[in-house]
Enzyme design. Sequence first.
Site, mmCIF file in Angstrom:
data_model
loop_
_atom_site.group_PDB
_atom_site.id
_atom_site.type_symbol
_atom_site.label_atom_id
_atom_site.label_comp_id
_atom_site.label_asym_id
_atom_site.label_seq_id
_atom_site.Cartn_x
_atom_site.Cartn_y
_atom_site.Cartn_z
ATOM 1 N N HIS A 265 0.827 -1.194 0.000
ATOM 2 C CA HIS A 265 0.000 0.000 0.000
ATOM 3 C C HIS A 265 0.871 1.259 0.000
ATOM 4 O O HIS A 265 1.619 1.520 0.951
ATOM 5 C CB HIS A 265 -0.897 -0.022 1.246
ATOM 6 N N GLU A 292 0.500 -0.867 -4.808
ATOM 7 C CA GLU A 292 -0.716 -0.054 -4.943
ATOM 8 C C GLU A 292 -0.344 1.411 -4.747
ATOM 9 O O GLU A 292 0.128 1.810 -3.678
ATOM 10 C CB GLU A 292 -1.760 -0.500 -3.915
ATOM 11 N N ASP A 294 -1.418 5.707 -5.761
ATOM 12 C CA ASP A 294 -2.521 6.619 -6.060
ATOM 13 C C ASP A 294 -2.121 7.610 -7.145
ATOM 14 O O ASP A 294 -0.943 7.962 -7.290
ATOM 15 C CB ASP A 294 -2.915 7.380 -4.801
ATOM 16 N N HIS A 307 -1.306 10.489 -3.067
ATOM 17 C CA HIS A 307 -2.590 10.117 -2.474
ATOM 18 C C HIS A 307 -3.542 11.301 -2.407
ATOM 19 O O HIS A 307 -4.689 11.232 -2.858
ATOM 20 C CB HIS A 307 -2.377 9.542 -1.072
ATOM 21 N N GLU A 363 -4.543 3.298 -8.541
ATOM 22 C CA GLU A 363 -5.788 3.852 -8.010
ATOM 23 C C GLU A 363 -5.993 5.276 -8.513
ATOM 24 O O GLU A 363 -5.201 6.172 -8.219
ATOM 25 C CB GLU A 363 -5.819 3.848 -6.492
#
Length: 571
Positions: A265, A292, A294, A307, A363
């Site tokens: 993450h 993962e 963003d 993010h 993401e």
Amino acid sequence: MKMKRLLSAVALVACVAACCSCGQGKDGDVMEEWSGGKITVSEYAQTYRLEEGMLLNPPTVVCNVETKETLDALKSSAWTPSNAVFRFSKNYNVLSADGKKLDSFANIYDNICKGKIIPVLYLQDEDCADAAIAFMTERMEISDLAVMASQPALVKKVRTAFPKIRGILSYDALESAEGVAQTANEALAATVVLPQSAASAENVRYIQARFKTVWVKAESAGDLDLYDCLGSGAYGVICSEFGKAYSLMADCAKGVLRTPFNAAHRGLPATHHENSVSGAVAAANAGATHIELDAHLSKDNHIVMMHNSNISATTNGKGEIAEMTLEEIRQYKLNRKGAEEDIPTLPEIIDAIKDSDCVLIFESKAGNNAIIDELKKVIEEKQFEDRIVVISFAENIIRKMSETLPNIPTALLANNMTEGSIERWTALNTGIDVNSAVMTEEFEHFYKDRGMIGWYWTFDSAGQTLDTAYEGYVGLTNNAADKFVSASGEEAIMLVKPLASYAAVSALEEGGKVQLTGVTYKGNEKTVTGTVRFVAEENGKFAVVATCDTNKDSAVYAPRLYTQVFYIEKE
């Protein structure tokens, strides 16, 4: 979990009165009259769950209905498969493997499947696909149903007409797992069926890492073939003798059949700048299977990996990414963990991890559809199609992906899940990625039986990730990807397989010891000791299934893992 009954009393009466058929014009395959009117069934089947046995994540058992005897067994067995594959004909009948009519699908659904078995309609050609659409349009529209075909266009055609039902793409042979998830996604299929001959543990894991489940079609219902399918780590096993599959699983020793995906993450946020090149590289080197990160879109249409929409949380600057050009953004640095570092773009992240095996979970934080247009340019330029999946909370982003990048698998992020959520995910041709706070064994079972992988977020520590892994969950997005897979120099094993070769032996018994190869999350191989769980003599060889029994470490994932079938020469 409380499930609803599959048919109302009125629908039952109409269904019993009805009879319909379809197929290839053989052995009574004639369309019969229908007088019941259209029936709509939106409830979900209460599939059987094996209580016996010690496997932590057993596959769903799918019955391949090829004969009248198999069809009859569905009626009488105490154990019932979660799904049954029926050869659906152009006259609305179910046919045997040799083309003979077994019964109308309506009768089979009403008298055998209702409330307990999910039907899968195997479509041999376009006539059968058209018949499936006509059947559901005119007679019975069933939400808890899947269509399966070896031609992607047939799956897509029926799924487009009825987005609530699920799609399954079947392969008769497979040369490489590369591109399979993309082909399936473009066909609107959540599940891929592989023949046993192509279902190596490596192939299965490769496909399932890309948000698609794999079901394996066993060559027979013999112990060797069923053990081989189980050891592949697939989410489903297809065979004609479903009771044999359950019996074998019930006798298995405690262990897992598939290890979790270790999704890092934001990289390694405990030790590196989040959403940074250094963090992504460190996560890949530490044994993450996925990274993962963003993304937002800058004012001048560059994909910036961060993010928050404002750069102030992780840099020495401030300002909204959408209102700044990349040149303006690059005036500032990531400065929260160690030495300052550039704010990365997507191409820079791809370049940094392209030589690893990691899958990038991209993401989209912004709801601006334009980010997908830019994503398409980057993916195509970098030839990264088979190494990326996309997630988002925004449904419009998932829909845009279907239009612009239909071959790239996606997952819709959510903070909750219900029985009815599957219609939403299925209609969007997307996967499941939900808050771990709502993760339950019942829902994991429910979605597994319907060919979907559960991904969960975010586990903060290695301990939380480890505990969840030992419960059998697979898609684990966590903040300690490095600590989960290694500690004190010991590396966690991701899968186990036989040695490259063995010396011939005169005898081999269950419970005996055998050397195996453990493949770690970092991609390293090491020799480990295994225990023989099943052995049979075959053509002058010992056919063997073994488990890797490594010692459980409090900070290292080390479960009992099953091999597929392998052979040792007999002296």
